[in-house]
Design a protein around this motif. Structure first.
Motif, PDB file in Angstrom:
ATOM      1  N   VAL A   1       0.927  -1.189  -0.039  1.00 28.31           N
ATOM      2  CA  VAL A   1       0.050   0.051   0.103  1.00 28.31           C
ATOM      3  C   VAL A   1       0.899   1.373   0.082  1.00 28.31           C
ATOM      4  O   VAL A   1       1.668   1.317   0.778  1.00 28.31           O
ATOM      5  CB  VAL A   1      -0.882   0.038   1.282  1.00 28.31           C
ATOM      6  CG1 VAL A   1      -1.619   1.435   1.434  1.00 28.31           C
ATOM      7  CG2 VAL A   1      -1.728  -1.249   1.162  1.00 28.31           C
TER       8      VAL A   1
ATOM      9  N   PHE B   1      -4.631   6.787  -2.180  1.00 32.44           N
ATOM     10  CA  PHE B   1      -3.824   5.415  -2.009  1.00 32.44           C
ATOM     11  C   PHE B   1      -3.722   4.549  -3.276  1.00 32.44           C
ATOM     12  O   PHE B   1      -4.531   4.474  -4.202  1.00 32.44           O
ATOM     13  CB  PHE B   1      -4.476   4.489  -0.859  1.00 32.44           C
ATOM     14  CG  PHE B   1      -4.359   5.313   0.403  1.00 32.44           C
ATOM     15  CD1 PHE B   1      -3.362   5.076   1.322  1.00 32.44           C
ATOM     16  CD2 PHE B   1      -5.493   5.880   0.724  1.00 32.44           C
ATOM     17  CE1 PHE B   1      -3.372   6.002   2.545  1.00 32.44           C
ATOM     18  CE2 PHE B   1      -5.572   6.840   1.962  1.00 32.44           C
ATOM     19  CZ  PHE B   1      -4.443   6.636   3.111  1.00 32.44           C
TER      20      PHE B   1
ATOM     21  N   LEU C   1      -2.757   0.781  -4.269  1.00 28.03           N
ATOM     22  CA  LEU C   1      -2.540  -0.680  -3.889  1.00 28.03           C
ATOM     23  C   LEU C   1      -1.808  -1.652  -4.698  1.00 28.03           C
ATOM     24  O   LEU C   1      -2.382  -1.540  -6.020  1.00 28.03           O
ATOM     25  CB  LEU C   1      -3.930  -1.339  -3.440  1.00 28.03           C
ATOM     26  CG  LEU C   1      -4.903  -0.314  -2.619  1.00 28.03           C
ATOM     27  CD1 LEU C   1      -6.084  -1.270  -2.447  1.00 28.03           C
ATOM     28  CD2 LEU C   1      -4.294  -0.069  -1.373  1.00 28.03           C
TER      29      LEU C   1
ATOM     30  N   LEU D   1      -8.750   4.398   2.328  1.00 21.13           N
ATOM     31  CA  LEU D   1      -8.539   2.968   2.513  1.00 21.13           C
ATOM     32  C   LEU D   1      -8.647   2.343   3.857  1.00 21.13           C
ATOM     33  O   LEU D   1      -8.736   3.200   4.859  1.00 21.13           O
ATOM     34  CB  LEU D   1      -6.831   3.000   2.406  1.00 21.13           C
ATOM     35  CG  LEU D   1      -6.171   1.619   2.551  1.00 21.13           C
ATOM     36  CD1 LEU D   1      -6.826   0.469   1.512  1.00 21.13           C
ATOM     37  CD2 LEU D   1      -4.750   1.378   2.273  1.00 21.13           C
TER      38      LEU D   1
END
Ligand SMILES: Cc1cc2nc3c(=O)[nH]c(=O)nc-3n(C[C@H](O)[C@H](O)[C@H](O)COP(=O)(O)OP(=O)(O)OC[C@H]3O[C@@H](n4cnc5c(N)ncnc54)[C@H](O)[C@@H]3O)c2cc1C
Length: 144
Positions: A83, A90, A92, A104
């Motif tokens: 992450v 964010f 991922l 998140l």
């Protein structure tokens, strides 16, 4: 495409988060596995889940699956490998793919280290990690 919320984990925490986000019209992506939570499924009797005074882990998992289906929430059966906080969103890392989300929720649970011989074999059959969940099963017995 950027999701409003990325949720990692399909145990009770991740599923609750997904349901709540979905009914608030958030665009979500839920990572975990189709069997939801190995831990939950192993629980042979759960007596502290609100509204369900005596349910097995399997029954609870099946009801949770039905709840997800009723809201058209799909599980992305993939592991999130990393992450990255990118400031306003964010990123991922899922295999070779990068997935973006504005918020998140990490609901990955915990993994206990197994230090005793045959510990795995007896999880749910005497070995427990949760005194508040399981102490009542051992009432009057010798425990270590
Ligand atoms: C035998 C047994 C009996 C129990 N009995 C009870 C009880 O009676 N009452 C009670 O309150 N609790 C009980 N528990 C504890 C309960 O199962 C846990 O507290 C609960 O499952 C925790 O939920 P969670 O959503 O936080 O995490 P978990 O249920 O652990 O779920 C985490 C999820 O995250 C996923 N995940 C983790 N990392 C990643 C990743 N990188 N990418 C994608 N997915 C990922 C996992 O695959 C899993 O699906 C019991 C546990 C066991 C083992």
């Amino acid at each position: 495409m950027r999701y409003d919320i990325g949720i990692v984990g399909t145990g009770p925490a991740g599923i609750s988060a997904a349901i709540t986000a979905k009914i608030r019209n958030k665009n979500i992506i839920l990572f975990g596995n189709k069997d939801l939570s190995e831990k939950m499924v192993k629980a042979h009797s759960i007596k502290n889940y609100t509204g369900l005074p005596n349910v097995t882990g399997n029954e609870l998992a099946n009801d949770m699956k039905k709840h997800l289906e009723s809201l058209d929430i799909e599980i992305t059966d993939k592991k999130v490998n990393a992450v990255y906080s990118m400031g306003k969103y964010f990123a991922l890392q899922v295999g070779k793919e990068m997935i973006e989300c504005s918020s998140l929720i990490l609901a990955t649970g915990v993994i206990q280290s197994k230090t005793l011989k045959n510990e795995d074999e007896f999880v749910g059959k005497g070995v427990s990690y949760c005194a508040t969940c399981d102490a009542h099963f051992c009432k009057g017995k010798d425990v270590g």
